[in-house]
Design a protein around this motif. Structure first.
Motif, PDB file in Angstrom:
ATOM      1  N   MET A  83      35.874  20.258  49.194  1.00 15.29           N
ATOM      2  CA  MET A  83      35.689  21.701  49.132  1.00 15.29           C
ATOM      3  C   MET A  83      34.834  22.122  50.330  1.00 15.29           C
ATOM      4  SD  MET A  83      34.182  24.150  46.065  1.00 15.29           S
ATOM      5  CE  MET A  83      35.032  23.256  44.818  1.00 15.29           C
ATOM      6  N   ARG A  84      35.182  23.258  50.898  1.00 15.99           N
ATOM      7  CA  ARG A  84      34.445  23.755  52.056  1.00 15.99           C
ATOM      8  C   ARG A  84      33.027  24.161  51.666  1.00 15.99           C
ATOM      9  NH1 ARG A  84      38.338  28.061  54.833  1.00 15.99           N
ATOM     10  NH2 ARG A  84      36.478  28.318  56.093  1.00 15.99           N
ATOM     11  N   PHE A  85      32.105  23.976  52.595  1.00 16.54           N
ATOM     12  CA  PHE A  85      30.704  24.323  52.367  1.00 16.54           C
ATOM     13  C   PHE A  85      30.552  25.795  52.004  1.00 16.54           C
ATOM     14  CE2 PHE A  85      26.593  25.806  54.070  1.00 16.54           C
ATOM     15  CZ  PHE A  85      25.761  25.076  53.239  1.00 16.54           C
ATOM     16  N   THR A  86      31.275  26.663  52.708  1.00 16.23           N
ATOM     17  CA  THR A  86      31.145  28.100  52.422  1.00 16.23           C
ATOM     18  C   THR A  86      31.669  28.442  51.024  1.00 16.23           C
ATOM     19  OG1 THR A  86      33.235  28.448  53.611  1.00 16.23           O
ATOM     20  CG2 THR A  86      31.195  28.905  54.816  1.00 16.23           C
ATOM     21  N   THR A  87      32.664  27.714  50.556  1.00 16.14           N
ATOM     22  CA  THR A  87      33.162  27.934  49.192  1.00 16.14           C
ATOM     23  C   THR A  87      32.101  27.524  48.180  1.00 16.14           C
ATOM     24  OG1 THR A  87      35.427  27.557  49.929  1.00 16.14           O
ATOM     25  CG2 THR A  87      35.011  27.392  47.565  1.00 16.14           C
ATOM     26  N   VAL A  88      31.457  26.404  48.426  1.00 13.28           N
ATOM     27  CA  VAL A  88      30.365  25.961  47.549  1.00 13.28           C
ATOM     28  C   VAL A  88      29.256  27.008  47.529  1.00 13.28           C
ATOM     29  CG1 VAL A  88      28.560  24.216  47.230  1.00 13.28           C
ATOM     30  CG2 VAL A  88      30.892  23.513  47.838  1.00 13.28           C
ATOM     31  N   MET A  89      28.890  27.507  48.692  1.00 13.63           N
ATOM     32  CA  MET A  89      27.835  28.527  48.765  1.00 13.63           C
ATOM     33  C   MET A  89      28.246  29.803  48.032  1.00 13.63           C
ATOM     34  SD  MET A  89      25.363  27.013  50.189  1.00 13.63           S
ATOM     35  CE  MET A  89      24.244  28.364  50.471  1.00 13.63           C
ATOM     36  N   ALA A  90      29.512  30.199  48.167  1.00 14.40           N
ATOM     37  CA  ALA A  90      29.998  31.391  47.480  1.00 14.40           C
ATOM     38  C   ALA A  90      29.919  31.194  45.963  1.00 14.40           C
ATOM     39  CB  ALA A  90      31.432  31.717  47.911  1.00 14.40           C
ATOM     40  N   TRP A  91      30.284  30.009  45.486  1.00 13.76           N
ATOM     41  CA  TRP A  91      30.172  29.723  44.055  1.00 13.76           C
ATOM     42  C   TRP A  91      28.711  29.770  43.601  1.00 13.76           C
ATOM     43  CZ3 TRP A  91      33.268  30.248  40.238  1.00 13.76           C
ATOM     44  CH2 TRP A  91      34.645  30.141  40.434  1.00 13.76           C
ATOM     45  N   LEU A  92      27.805  29.305  44.432  1.00 14.64           N
ATOM     46  CA  LEU A  92      26.380  29.370  44.083  1.00 14.64           C
ATOM     47  C   LEU A  92      25.911  30.815  43.942  1.00 14.64           C
ATOM     48  CD1 LEU A  92      24.848  26.484  46.240  1.00 14.64           C
ATOM     49  CD2 LEU A  92      25.129  26.563  43.747  1.00 14.64           C
ATOM     50  N   VAL A  93      26.397  31.690  44.817  1.00 17.51           N
ATOM     51  CA  VAL A  93      26.064  33.118  44.710  1.00 17.51           C
ATOM     52  C   VAL A  93      26.576  33.677  43.385  1.00 17.51           C
ATOM     53  CG1 VAL A  93      26.557  35.404  45.681  1.00 17.51           C
ATOM     54  CG2 VAL A  93      25.928  33.514  47.202  1.00 17.51           C
ATOM     55  N   VAL A  94      27.810  33.341  43.033  1.00 15.75           N
ATOM     56  CA  VAL A  94      28.396  33.812  41.773  1.00 15.75           C
ATOM     57  C   VAL A  94      27.592  33.285  40.583  1.00 15.75           C
ATOM     58  CG1 VAL A  94      30.423  33.610  40.264  1.00 15.75           C
ATOM     59  CG2 VAL A  94      30.720  34.092  42.707  1.00 15.75           C
ATOM     60  N   LEU A  95      27.332  31.993  40.579  1.00 18.14           N
ATOM     61  CA  LEU A  95      26.599  31.390  39.462  1.00 18.14           C
ATOM     62  C   LEU A  95      25.181  31.937  39.345  1.00 18.14           C
ATOM     63  CD1 LEU A  95      27.881  27.713  39.768  1.00 18.14           C
ATOM     64  CD2 LEU A  95      28.533  29.431  38.059  1.00 18.14           C
ATOM     65  N   ALA A  96      24.530  32.173  40.471  1.00 19.75           N
ATOM     66  CA  ALA A  96      23.182  32.751  40.434  1.00 19.75           C
ATOM     67  C   ALA A  96      23.209  34.142  39.823  1.00 19.75           C
ATOM     68  CB  ALA A  96      22.581  32.801  41.843  1.00 19.75           C
ATOM     69  N   GLY A  97      24.215  34.931  40.183  1.00 19.04           N
ATOM     70  CA  GLY A  97      24.339  36.268  39.609  1.00 19.04           C
ATOM     71  C   GLY A  97      24.514  36.218  38.100  1.00 19.04           C
ATOM     72  N   PHE A  98      25.368  35.312  37.635  1.00 22.85           N
ATOM     73  CA  PHE A  98      25.544  35.156  36.187  1.00 22.85           C
ATOM     74  C   PHE A  98      24.248  34.669  35.535  1.00 22.85           C
ATOM     75  CE2 PHE A  98      30.210  35.008  36.910  1.00 22.85           C
ATOM     76  CZ  PHE A  98      30.571  35.961  35.965  1.00 22.85           C
ATOM     77  N   TYR A  99      23.602  33.692  36.157  1.00 24.51           N
ATOM     78  CA  TYR A  99      22.368  33.148  35.588  1.00 24.51           C
ATOM     79  C   TYR A  99      21.295  34.228  35.451  1.00 24.51           C
ATOM     80  CZ  TYR A  99      17.978  30.681  35.148  1.00 24.51           C
ATOM     81  OH  TYR A  99      16.736  30.267  34.731  1.00 24.51           O
ATOM     82  N   PHE A 100      21.033  34.952  36.528  1.00 21.97           N
ATOM     83  CA  PHE A 100      19.974  35.964  36.479  1.00 21.97           C
ATOM     84  C   PHE A 100      20.355  37.120  35.563  1.00 21.97           C
ATOM     85  CE2 PHE A 100      18.860  33.986  40.648  1.00 21.97           C
ATOM     86  CZ  PHE A 100      17.637  33.468  40.232  1.00 21.97           C
ATOM     87  N   GLY A 101      21.605  37.550  35.627  1.00 22.80           N
ATOM     88  CA  GLY A 101      22.041  38.641  34.762  1.00 22.80           C
ATOM     89  C   GLY A 101      21.911  38.288  33.291  1.00 22.80           C
ATOM     90  N   LEU A 102      22.406  37.106  32.926  1.00 15.56           N
ATOM     91  CA  LEU A 102      22.310  36.682  31.530  1.00 15.56           C
ATOM     92  C   LEU A 102      20.864  36.421  31.116  1.00 15.56           C
ATOM     93  CD1 LEU A 102      25.461  34.391  31.294  1.00 15.56           C
ATOM     94  CD2 LEU A 102      25.104  36.626  30.193  1.00 15.56           C
ATOM     95  N   SER A 103      20.055  35.920  32.039  1.00 17.89           N
ATOM     96  CA  SER A 103      18.641  35.692  31.728  1.00 17.89           C
ATOM     97  C   SER A 103      17.954  36.990  31.335  1.00 17.89           C
ATOM     98  CB  SER A 103      17.909  35.074  32.929  1.00 17.89           C
ATOM     99  OG  SER A 103      18.389  33.780  33.179  1.00 17.89           O
ATOM    100  N   TYR A 104      18.237  38.052  32.070  1.00 20.41           N
ATOM    101  CA  TYR A 104      17.630  39.347  31.746  1.00 20.41           C
ATOM    102  C   TYR A 104      18.137  39.876  30.411  1.00 20.41           C
ATOM    103  CZ  TYR A 104      14.769  40.177  35.777  1.00 20.41           C
ATOM    104  OH  TYR A 104      13.757  40.094  36.700  1.00 20.41           O
ATOM    105  N   LEU A 105      19.409  39.662  30.119  1.00 20.97           N
ATOM    106  CA  LEU A 105      19.955  40.154  28.857  1.00 20.97           C
ATOM    107  C   LEU A 105      19.453  39.347  27.660  1.00 20.97           C
ATOM    108  CD1 LEU A 105      23.627  40.944  29.901  1.00 20.97           C
ATOM    109  CD2 LEU A 105      21.784  42.575  29.434  1.00 20.97           C
ATOM    110  N   LEU A 106      19.279  38.046  27.839  1.00 17.02           N
ATOM    111  CA  LEU A 106      18.893  37.180  26.727  1.00 17.02           C
ATOM    112  C   LEU A 106      17.386  36.982  26.587  1.00 17.02           C
ATOM    113  CD1 LEU A 106      21.708  34.508  27.166  1.00 17.02           C
ATOM    114  CD2 LEU A 106      21.644  36.435  25.558  1.00 17.02           C
TER     115      LEU A 106
END
Length: 129
Positions: A1-24
């Motif tokens: 997998m390309r490095f930039t794809t991995v980084m893009a997935w990290l951005v997505v996962l961080a958004g879900f993590y922080f968003g859900l953290s605030y909600l929960l």
């Protein structure tokens, strides 16, 4: 997998993590954010809305209308969440629906219209020879 794809997935996962953290666990997440003065959250809201607007603007200018439709649909969660927040944290249902509910309807309508657009016909290449 390309490095930039991995980084893009990290951005997505961080958004879900922080968003859900605030909600929960809002209080724990707020403490971890570092803002002590609740007025600091106005900045957070403003930056969030600017980021959404810039994302939509980029896709619109780049003529990526289908991608824009999906982004607008996904981001409909913003006014829906805002509506629920107002209704469950001291605001009136009427105000929540008038301001945020109507915004959600407009955003969903826009997404629906964008997603049902047909792609413009591509010009046929000139015959060779």
């Amino acid at each position: 997998m390309r490095f930039t794809t991995v980084m893009a997935w990290l951005v997505v996962l961080a958004g879900f993590y922080f968003g859900l953290s605030y909600l929960l666990n809002g209080e724990g997440s707020a403490a971890g954010f570092g803002i002590v003065d609740p007025a600091g959250y106005y900045v957070v809201k403003g930056v969030r809305d600017l980021a959404y607007a810039l994302t939509a603007l980029i896709l619109l200018v780049m003529k990526q209308r289908r991608a824009l439709g999906w982004v607008v649909l996904a981001d409909a969660i913003i006014p829906i969440g805002d509506c629920l927040a107002v209704m469950t944290h001291g605001g009136t249902v009427a105000y929540a629906l008038m301001v945020h509910g109507s915004a959600a309807v407009l955003v969903l309508l826009t997404a629906w219209l964008l997603l049902r657009e047909k792609a413009p016909a591509q010009p046929k290449p000139a015959p060779v020879g």
